[in-house]
Design a protein around this motif. Structure first.
Motif, PDB file in Angstrom:
ATOM      1  N   ALA A   1       0.979  -1.257  -0.064  1.00 41.47           N
ATOM      2  CA  ALA A   1       0.196   0.018   0.157  1.00 41.47           C
ATOM      3  C   ALA A   1       1.020   1.199   0.287  1.00 41.47           C
ATOM      4  CB  ALA A   1      -0.752   0.156   1.391  1.00 41.47           C
TER       5      ALA A   1
ATOM      6  N   SER B   1       0.738   3.414  -3.252  1.00 41.78           N
ATOM      7  CA  SER B   1       0.271   5.181  -3.256  1.00 41.78           C
ATOM      8  C   SER B   1       1.310   5.961  -3.594  1.00 41.78           C
ATOM      9  CB  SER B   1       0.262   5.145  -1.558  1.00 41.78           C
ATOM     10  OG  SER B   1      -1.204   4.771  -1.200  1.00 41.78           O
TER      11      SER B   1
ATOM     12  N   TYR C   1       1.005   8.813  -6.383  1.00 46.35           N
ATOM     13  CA  TYR C   1       1.656  10.013  -6.300  1.00 46.35           C
ATOM     14  C   TYR C   1       2.360  10.621  -7.441  1.00 46.35           C
ATOM     15  CZ  TYR C   1       4.100  14.045  -3.990  1.00 46.35           C
ATOM     16  OH  TYR C   1       4.565  15.475  -4.020  1.00 46.35           O
TER      17      TYR C   1
ATOM     18  N   GLY D   1      -2.613  14.221  -0.712  1.00 46.22           N
ATOM     19  CA  GLY D   1      -3.259  13.673  -0.267  1.00 46.22           C
ATOM     20  C   GLY D   1      -2.908  11.928  -0.361  1.00 46.22           C
ATOM     21  N   TRP D   2      -2.116  11.931  -1.630  1.00 48.04           N
ATOM     22  CA  TRP D   2      -1.404  10.476  -1.724  1.00 48.04           C
ATOM     23  C   TRP D   2      -0.006  10.436  -1.440  1.00 48.04           C
ATOM     24  CZ3 TRP D   2      -3.964   6.304  -3.282  1.00 48.04           C
ATOM     25  CH2 TRP D   2      -5.268   6.040  -4.401  1.00 48.04           C
TER      26      TRP D   2
ATOM     27  N   VAL E   1       0.390  11.697   1.759  1.00 55.71           N
ATOM     28  CA  VAL E   1      -0.702  11.351   3.019  1.00 55.71           C
ATOM     29  C   VAL E   1      -0.348   9.657   3.606  1.00 55.71           C
ATOM     30  CG1 VAL E   1      -2.021  11.562   4.825  1.00 55.71           C
ATOM     31  CG2 VAL E   1      -1.542  14.118   4.075  1.00 55.71           C
ATOM     32  N   ALA E   2      -0.954   9.636   1.816  1.00 56.84           N
ATOM     33  CA  ALA E   2      -1.204   8.062   2.178  1.00 56.84           C
ATOM     34  C   ALA E   2      -0.293   7.735   2.580  1.00 56.84           C
ATOM     35  CB  ALA E   2      -2.379   7.840   0.863  1.00 56.84           C
ATOM     36  N   ALA E   3       0.441   7.593   1.274  1.00 62.01           N
ATOM     37  CA  ALA E   3       2.149   6.560   1.606  1.00 62.01           C
ATOM     38  C   ALA E   3       2.565   7.215   3.041  1.00 62.01           C
ATOM     39  CB  ALA E   3       2.609   7.660   0.095  1.00 62.01           C
TER      40      ALA E   3
ATOM     41  N   ALA F   1       1.175   7.442   6.172  1.00 59.50           N
ATOM     42  CA  ALA F   1       0.342   6.999   6.385  1.00 59.50           C
ATOM     43  C   ALA F   1       0.642   4.850   6.753  1.00 59.50           C
ATOM     44  CB  ALA F   1      -1.354   7.268   6.890  1.00 59.50           C
ATOM     45  N   PHE F   2       0.600   5.081   5.623  1.00 58.00           N
ATOM     46  CA  PHE F   2       1.065   3.435   5.318  1.00 58.00           C
ATOM     47  C   PHE F   2       2.291   3.065   5.600  1.00 58.00           C
ATOM     48  CE2 PHE F   2      -2.459   3.666   2.053  1.00 58.00           C
ATOM     49  CZ  PHE F   2      -3.436   2.195   2.884  1.00 58.00           C
TER      50      PHE F   2
ATOM     51  N   ALA G   1       4.339  12.917   4.758  1.00 61.25           N
ATOM     52  CA  ALA G   1       4.000  12.186   4.717  1.00 61.25           C
ATOM     53  C   ALA G   1       4.645  12.047   5.595  1.00 61.25           C
ATOM     54  CB  ALA G   1       4.778  12.059   3.407  1.00 61.25           C
TER      55      ALA G   1
ATOM     56  N   ALA H   1       2.846  12.672   8.867  1.00 56.39           N
ATOM     57  CA  ALA H   1       1.555  11.566   8.318  1.00 56.39           C
ATOM     58  C   ALA H   1       1.762   9.779   9.369  1.00 56.39           C
ATOM     59  CB  ALA H   1       0.565  10.908   7.362  1.00 56.39           C
TER      60      ALA H   1
END
Length: 536
Positions: free
Chosen positions: A147, A151, A155, A162-163, A165-167, A169-170, A220, A223
């Motif tokens: 993930a 992500s 990005y 948003g991507w 931040v997702a990266a 978070a994972f 990132a 997050a």
């Protein structure tokens, strides 16, 4: 183009349904491995008390326990006794399916045909299926790692924060799952550096703008830190947790250095995956192999390097994955500490490259009749993987048998007979599930604490040496301490036959004589006749 995307999406969803079919049924078929039992006890404690404290010594991150809570809530389980093995294993099973669905994010990078092939191999790989049905952190780490990669890839294609931040978070979830996340991260960084150098030195491509802005990189990192701290601090109720998550590496680096029970040669994982068969004087097991995946991965790496047969895939991404796969393989090979489930981390990387290899092999083949022939051969070999996956996970004969290469020091079904006998004694004891139980063994006694969860835990003692006061309603012990135990017992006991806890570890049950007499009396009492009615 929309038509192509729709076909790709439907194909991946269909593969995910197939992955569900190989992961969800009969999750309680196998008895819990000792490590599974350890994780299960922690998850049950979190459910009952709402408290979790990270232990940096020989334990892993908390994501597995917290992600198990929703399933417990939905099923209405509120106590450890109400939780089942299958209920807990549902979490890694669903996560294992999620690994397939993540391919929707990288189809344009791997190439959509390659992504579908990778999805199929993920769904049917015997190791991926087996460990998706195992209540340990490994499959969660695979999911979060992929993930993060997916992500980060999205990005680079969109430059949307948003991507990023997702990266991040994972990445935080990787850290909060298992300490070996550092190996995956190091391999990714090596892949990134190697890809950049390849582009500039070999392809002579000029350096473009940075793939990430400093602002988005900061988001990132933030997050990742927030997610990691949230989990390790037990949602801000245990301040020392984040510090312990760092101090843990002192212990793990020492253990990884070798000279331990789980030390194995450098080729242990590759040998297990390429071909394995257990042969002893008493029995011989069947052949097992995931050589198809490793062979196709080599083809995929060759395609990535030469840029031939990759279709519309993104060459830098394929090269990054190639370097990532090889570096991660070497890292796990060099670490003496090896257990079979650790292989799924780099096996998944091979699966991604195997998808590229399968698609490239068809493209390299001239003329449609030959392409069809190649497809049929690959389908036949894939069917053999399905058969192995079924045999490894669903066969009553092999799912907990050491002739299965994915089974490692696994709990014997005899262990359930031990628990059954203890329950029978409780049924005649005046104290019921409050009776005193003592487990006395220098061996690892897991997963007994999980299977004895229905008893009063304050009345169960676990001892690696025979205590001075060793009397109890039931004593579970191993033969090597029986002589000492016999000298210290004050009451009379009935000694049961020996049961195997796992390969090489045997346990004997001592039942306090009066309770045994009561149990025998119950068994020998004639069954009362049902009252006769007057008829209709």
């Amino acid at each position: 183009m929309k038509h192509v995307r729709l076909v790709f999406t439907v194909s991946v969803l269909a593969v995910a349904i197939g992955a569900l079919a190989l992961r969800l049924p009969r999750l309680g078929l196998r008895p819990m491995h000792g490590d599974e039992g350890n994780q299960a006890v922690k998850a049950a404690a979190l459910l009952e008390s709402g408290l979790y404290r990270y232990n940096p010594h020989d334990h892993h991150g908390p994501t597995l326990y917290y992600l198990s809570l929703p399933i417990c809530w939905v099923t209405g389980a509120e106590t450890a006794r109400e939780i089942t093995d299958g209920m807990l294993r549902l979490t890694p099973a669903l996560v294992g399916v999620g690994v397939v669905l993540l391919l929707l994010l990288v189809g344009d990078g791997l190439g959509r045909p390659a992504a579908v092939c990778a999805g199929v191999l993920t769904a049917i790989s015997p190791a991926m299926v087996f460990y998706s049905r195992y209540y340990i952190q490994e499959m969660l780490l695979v999911f979060f790692t992929f993930a993060f990669l997916a992500s980060a890839w999205r990005y680079t294609r969109t430059r949307r924060w948003g991507w990023a931040v997702a990266a991040g978070a994972f990445l935080g979830l990787m850290h909060a799952s298992k300490e070996t996340w550092v190996l995956a991260l190091a391999a990714m960084l090596a892949g990134l550096v190697g890809t950049v150098l390849w582009s500039r030195l070999v392809d002579r491509e000029p350096g473009g703008r940075s793939p990430v802005t400093w602002k988005h990189l900061a988001l990132a990192v933030a997050a990742a830190a927030v997610v990691s701290v949230t989990f390790f601090s037990s949602f801000f109720s245990y301040a020392r947790g984040p510090l312990d998550s760092v101090l843990a590496y002192v212990y793990y680096f020492t253990r990884a250095g070798g000279a331990g029970l789980h030390d194995n040669p450098w080729h242990f994982y590759l040998g297990m995956l390429i071909h394995s068969r257990l042969v002893t004087e008493a029995t011989s097991g069947p052949w097992w192999s995931e050589g198809l995946i490793l062979g196709l991965a080599i083809v995929g790496m060759a395609a990535a390097i030469t840029k031939k047969g990759i279709g519309r895939a993104h060459p830098p991404l394929l090269r990054l994955l190639t370097i990532y796969t090889l570096v991660l393989t070497v890292a796990y090979a060099l670490i003496p500490y090896k257990t079979p489930w650790c292989a799924v981390g780099f096996l998944h990387a091979y699966i991604l490259m195997a998808g590229v290899g399968a698609a490239a092999l068809v493209r390299w083949t001239p003329k449609w009749p030959l392409k069809v022939a190649v497809g049929i051969i690959l389908a036949a070999l894939a069917a053999h993987l399905v058969w192995q996956a079924y045999r490894a996970s669903f066969s009553f004969r092999f799912c907990a048998d050491q002739r299965n290469p994915y089974v490692y020091a696994h709990t014997s079904r005899d262990a359930l007979n031990i628990v059954k006998r203890v329950e029978e004694v409780a049924s005649v004891s005046p104290h019921g599930h409050d009776m005193i139980i003592k487990v006395i063994t220098p061996e690892n006694y897991w997963p007994l604490p999980w299977y004895l969860r229905g008893f009063n835990q304050d009345h169960i003692g676990y001892y690696h040496e025979v205590p001075d006061d060793c009397d109890a309603s039931v004593i579970l012990t191993t033969p090597q301490v029986e002589e000492t135990l016999g000298k210290r017992l004050k009451a009379s006991y009935n000694r049961q036959s020996v049961n195997r806890l796992r390969p090489g570890v045997f346990m004997r049950i001592y039942v306090e004589q009066s309770l045994w007499d009561a149990l025998v009396e119950r068994w020998s009492a004639p069954k009362s006749e049902a009252p006769k009615g007057d008829g209709p």
